[in-house]
Design a protein around this motif. Structure first.
Motif, PDB file in Angstrom:
ATOM      1  N   VAL A 530       0.839  -1.187   0.000  1.00 25.40           N
ATOM      2  CA  VAL A 530       0.000   0.000   0.000  1.00 25.40           C
ATOM      3  C   VAL A 530       0.878   1.242   0.000  1.00 25.40           C
ATOM      4  O   VAL A 530       1.943   1.265   0.613  1.00 25.40           O
ATOM      5  CB  VAL A 530      -0.963   0.009   1.213  1.00 25.40           C
ATOM      6  N   LEU A 531       0.421   2.274  -0.695  1.00 32.45           N
ATOM      7  CA  LEU A 531       1.118   3.554  -0.740  1.00 32.45           C
ATOM      8  C   LEU A 531       0.158   4.662  -0.315  1.00 32.45           C
ATOM      9  O   LEU A 531      -1.069   4.489  -0.335  1.00 32.45           O
ATOM     10  CB  LEU A 531       1.641   3.820  -2.152  1.00 32.45           C
ATOM     11  N   GLY A 532       0.729   5.787   0.063  1.00 31.45           N
ATOM     12  CA  GLY A 532      -0.083   6.909   0.517  1.00 31.45           C
ATOM     13  C   GLY A 532      -1.063   7.389  -0.525  1.00 31.45           C
ATOM     14  O   GLY A 532      -0.942   7.115  -1.727  1.00 31.45           O
ATOM     15  N   LYS A 533      -2.040   8.141  -0.082  1.00 33.54           N
ATOM     16  CA  LYS A 533      -3.104   8.622  -0.952  1.00 33.54           C
ATOM     17  C   LYS A 533      -2.571   9.501  -2.082  1.00 33.54           C
ATOM     18  O   LYS A 533      -3.179   9.594  -3.150  1.00 33.54           O
ATOM     19  CB  LYS A 533      -4.136   9.390  -0.133  1.00 33.54           C
ATOM     20  N   ASP A 534      -1.433  10.148  -1.839  1.00 31.24           N
ATOM     21  CA  ASP A 534      -0.882  11.060  -2.840  1.00 31.24           C
ATOM     22  C   ASP A 534       0.382  10.521  -3.504  1.00 31.24           C
ATOM     23  O   ASP A 534       1.126  11.270  -4.131  1.00 31.24           O
ATOM     24  CB  ASP A 534      -0.593  12.425  -2.210  1.00 31.24           C
ATOM     25  N   VAL A 535       0.629   9.207  -3.365  1.00 31.34           N
ATOM     26  CA  VAL A 535       1.828   8.600  -3.965  1.00 31.34           C
ATOM     27  C   VAL A 535       1.414   7.805  -5.201  1.00 31.34           C
ATOM     28  O   VAL A 535       0.512   6.965  -5.150  1.00 31.34           O
ATOM     29  CB  VAL A 535       2.554   7.681  -2.968  1.00 31.34           C
ATOM     30  N   THR A 536       2.076   8.055  -6.313  1.00 30.86           N
ATOM     31  CA  THR A 536       1.797   7.350  -7.558  1.00 30.86           C
ATOM     32  C   THR A 536       3.107   6.888  -8.186  1.00 30.86           C
ATOM     33  O   THR A 536       4.195   7.204  -7.710  1.00 30.86           O
ATOM     34  CB  THR A 536       1.062   8.262  -8.557  1.00 30.86           C
ATOM     35  N   GLY A 537       2.979   6.136  -9.292  1.00 29.98           N
ATOM     36  CA  GLY A 537       4.146   5.808 -10.094  1.00 29.98           C
ATOM     37  C   GLY A 537       4.786   4.466  -9.821  1.00 29.98           C
ATOM     38  O   GLY A 537       5.722   4.076 -10.511  1.00 29.98           O
ATOM     39  N   VAL A 538       4.294   3.725  -8.821  1.00 25.31           N
ATOM     40  CA  VAL A 538       4.855   2.414  -8.513  1.00 25.31           C
ATOM     41  C   VAL A 538       3.923   1.339  -9.059  1.00 25.31           C
ATOM     42  O   VAL A 538       2.709   1.407  -8.865  1.00 25.31           O
ATOM     43  CB  VAL A 538       5.047   2.218  -6.994  1.00 25.31           C
ATOM     44  N   LYS A 539       4.502   0.366  -9.736  1.00 21.85           N
ATOM     45  CA  LYS A 539       3.719  -0.726 -10.307  1.00 21.85           C
ATOM     46  C   LYS A 539       4.029  -2.025  -9.561  1.00 21.85           C
ATOM     47  O   LYS A 539       5.192  -2.365  -9.364  1.00 21.85           O
ATOM     48  CB  LYS A 539       4.037  -0.890 -11.797  1.00 21.85           C
TER      49      LYS A 539
END
Length: 555
Positions: A530-539
């Motif tokens: 899981v990543l933070g609500k504002d973290v993107t870019g990880v697959k």
């Protein structure tokens, strides 16, 4: 990933090395304080890394860090298992299939500013091949031995001959890797982090192969604890052992697309609930091994839950050497019939998990729908035990504590369900909980003190041999059996160059294994991070090869 590895990786570190690392500049700034900057991400891990030299690592947390710092000749496609270019742009075999020519990228530099080239590749392969002393211990070079077998000069008569033969520099950007036979492992296995290419200058300067101590007290050189030097998008900054944080920073001279984050911190939080609370409070911006009951709640709260494909196996191993009764296939069959694996999957594993019919996921070529299956059947289990004269059987059931694995969330809960099933058919069970490392791994992968134990595997690359070959291609203490006919068929499959013919042999092997039944495959489980609500870019990656260089905070 393995990384998820079932080897005993005894990483007892020299006190002096830990002291230096612990005193290293931590540069915490906002790390773990709930005030993360937009260029720093703190990721919660379930355990500490053991060592920073991936050549000497077999645990998932060490390899997670290595994947950010180092690079390999070939690498998995992002989010998949297919072999794609890494430090090599292309690779081709010769007519015999035993010599592979790799064309290397130019303009690549190690973190110490030295040039990556063909000579550097050969320095690394020759380092592994010419290993001596404790470097030949399976606890130190587990992956080399899994893939290549032995060394230039084996110091243990039980080590097999080496698959690797030689490395030859053709020109600055061309290198030949020669092997003693055609193997299914090449080139796919070369994308394992353990085959990362290190700076020759740093290897020499920090005496990287000087592994000392004893088999029970291994001490690693400073290179492996403080000076890992690769070509990757991040470079090592500090390991604060006391604070349980490991910090890496953006490599500004990276040959490819530079990391979007300036700083990445891995923070160990062993308790799953504590990781979840740290995410919610903002102390961390992501964590791995989300508990199955937490997946939907975290999604509903707006967190980015990434579910990996189920590229793993949880199994119950049966040690035929530990108890003479277990050498009787009827007893092993009774154990298989006794386990209500569907109930276990439904109640304890995440959505998308499924009962395993064999030791290979259905997504891998060689999976066989025609294997012998052992559906839950209490009466059949009791009848088989009676036929084998084992109605009053007592078995030692080992399970791990202080760990969560991608294939094994909540080990105690899983063990209790299986033990209850075994007791229901009349098997007396002695529960033996042990700390994951080193106690559990040592107890279950060596000797004969264990009868039954839970373990598993997350695939390293997309070939069936990486699963079933890792478990059953040769005699191992974990299983306690000797089956020359099975081992011979594995050797034939591994050396079969034609992919279709090799996959056909894998199907035969899966059928043979489920007839012989050295253990019981339990489940394939899709683990989540899981990543933070504002973290993107990880697959999400089925190999746990998540690339944090592409992570960023939404503006």
């Amino acid at each position: 990933m393995r990384a998820a590895r079932p080897k005993a990786a005894i990483a007892v570190v020299a006190v002096a090395a830990l002291a230096v690392a612990g005193c290293a500049e931590s540069e915490r700034d906002n790390e773990g304080s709930g005030q993360s900057t937009k260029d720093t991400l703190v990721f919660g891990t379930a355990g500490d890394p053991k060592v920073l030299d991936p050549s000497l690592a077999s645990d998932g947390e060490s390899l997670r860090v290595a994947r950010q710092i180092f690079e390999t000749l070939v690498r998995p496609e992002e989010g998949g298992t297919k072999v794609t270019p890494g430090l090599a742009e292309s690779w081709t075999p010769d007519s015999t299939g035993t010599v592979w020519t790799f064309k290397l990228r130019s303009g690549v530099k190690f973190h110490d500013g030295t040039e990556f080239n063909a000579e550097a590749v050969c320095v690394n392969f020759n380092r592994w091949y010419n290993a001596t002393g404790l470097m030949q211990s399976a606890d130190v070079t587990a992956y080399w031995q899994d893939v290549m077998g032995g060394f230039a000069k084996n110091e243990d008569a039980e080590l097999p001959p080496s698959l690797f033969k030689s490395c030859t520099v053709k020109d600055t950007t061309t290198v030949d890797l020669a092997f003693t036979a055609v193997s299914s492992k090449i080139p796919a296995a070369l994308m394992l982090p353990s085959f990362s290419i290190h700076s020759p200058k740093a290897l020499q300067e920090f005496d990287a192969s000087n592994v000392s101590g004893t088999a029970d007290d291994i001490k690693y050189p400073s290179y492996a604890m403080e000076h890992p030097t690769g070509t990757g998008p991040f470079k090592f900054k500090a390991w604060n052992v006391a604070d349980k944080t490991l910090t890496i920073e953006r490599n500004e001279d990276y040959w490819g697309n530079k990391a979007k984050l300036k700083t990445l911190v891995f923070r160990t939080i062993s308790d799953e609930n504590a990781r979840k609370q740290a995410l919610r409070s903002g102390d961390i911006q992501g964590y791995d091994l989300v508990g199955p009951p937490d997946v939907e709640p975290l999604k509903s709260e707006g967190f980015n839950v990434l579910t990996r494909p189920a590229f793993n196996i949880l199994y119950l191993a049966i040690n035929q050497k530990g108890n003479p009764k277990l050498a009787d296939v009827r007893v092993r069959q009774a154990i298989a019939y006794a386990l209500n694996r569907q109930a276990l999957v439904d109640s304890k594993l995440p959505p998308g998990a499924e009962v395993a019919t064999q030791f290979l996921p259905s997504t891998v070529e060689g999976w066989n729908d025609q294997v012998t299956k052992y559906d839950y059947n209490v009466q059949k289990a009791k009848d088989l035990l009676a036929q084998a004269g084992a109605s009053n059987l007592t078995l030692r059931f080992h399970y791990p504590t202080e760990v969560t694995r991608p294939y094994m969330p909540g080990p105690k809960d899983l063990a209790e369900l299986m033990m209850a099933d075994l007791k229901a058919v009349g098997i007396n069970v002695e529960a033996i909980p042990l700390k994951w490392t080193p106690d559990y791994l040592n107890a279950t992968t060596s000797g004969s003190a264990h009868d039954l134990h839970m373990l598993g595997w997350t695939g390293d690359y997309g070939d069936g041999y990486n699963f079933i070959g890792t478990f059953f291609a040769r005699q191992k203490d974990e299983w306690g059996f000797n089956n020359p006919a099975l081992f011979e068929k594995f050797a034939k499959a591994d050396s079969t160059a034609d992919a279709a013919a090799r996959y056909a042999l894998y199907k035969e092997l899966n059928a043979d294994i489920m007839e012989f039944l050295p253990g019981v495959p339990i489940s394939h489980s899709p683990p989540a991070l899981v990543l933070g609500k504002d973290v993107t870019g990880v697959k999400a990656s089925p190999l746990t090869d998540e690339r944090f260089a592409t992570a960023e905070f939404k503006s």
